[in-house]
Design an enzyme around this catalytic site. Sequence first.
Site, short mmCIF file in Angstrom:
data_model
loop_
_atom_site.label_atom_id
_atom_site.label_comp_id
_atom_site.label_asym_id
_atom_site.label_seq_id
_atom_site.Cartn_x
_atom_site.Cartn_y
_atom_site.Cartn_z
CG HIS A 75 -2.20 -0.81 0.82
ND1 HIS A 75 -1.81 -2.44 2.21
CD2 HIS A 75 -3.04 -0.70 0.98
CE1 HIS A 75 -3.17 -3.22 1.64
NE2 HIS A 75 -3.86 -2.55 1.52
CG ASP B 30 -4.18 -5.77 -3.71
OD1 ASP B 30 -5.74 -4.82 -3.02
OD2 ASP B 30 -3.53 -6.53 -2.97
#
Length: 227
Positions: free
Chosen positions: A131, A203
Amino acid sequence: DIQALVKEETGYPAFITIDQEGGTVTRLSEDCTNMPGAMAIAATGNVENAIQAAVITGKELKALGVNFNLAPVLDINSDPDNPVIGVRSYGDTPEKVVKYAIPTFKALLEQDILAVGKHFPGHGDTAVDSHLALPKVEKTKEELWQVELRSFMDAIEADIPAIMTTHILFPAFDEKYPSTLSRAILTDLLRGEMGFEGLVLTDCMEMQAIQKEFGTVEGVLLSAKAG
């Protein structure tokens, strides 16, 4: 309303997805029946608990109009300092992970909820959170086949319908592109060597591993070209 609109425009129903793994990754509100996470369920030593949790989650998602749960996690928690997987994994061996993950996705499917195994080819041995930055896993192909890829291979053989990619560099397969953008990983490895014929998801393409290194728009194009 979403389903009616999408069917009218495309002839197909919409995927309405959610990250409802349970535990630390819970998107349903507190008045829903939120389940414990993967590691907590595996700690009971009883696969029936994984099945029951998936059945309850599946029934609640269906009642709310959600038809695709972005779970289960197939990552092996091989690095205990991992900042992003940790308790989201069923355990630190491929055997323990598939023991609980496969019955979980099958129970979701029985409730008419699509399921996806994530994060291919494995986010369990990283010290960096994708992330926030682009992680790299410096393992040989042989090492990856012994640990990371085994849970995915077992899930594919058990007919998992979808697999989600992860934004990690695996130089053993591709020195330039992370797995989400890598034709060597998505097409040659996943489709070719592993024989997966289901749906491939990425993702989130706004995670910093993609956004900072390649740009979200360029990343999406590269991912589509990669397969």
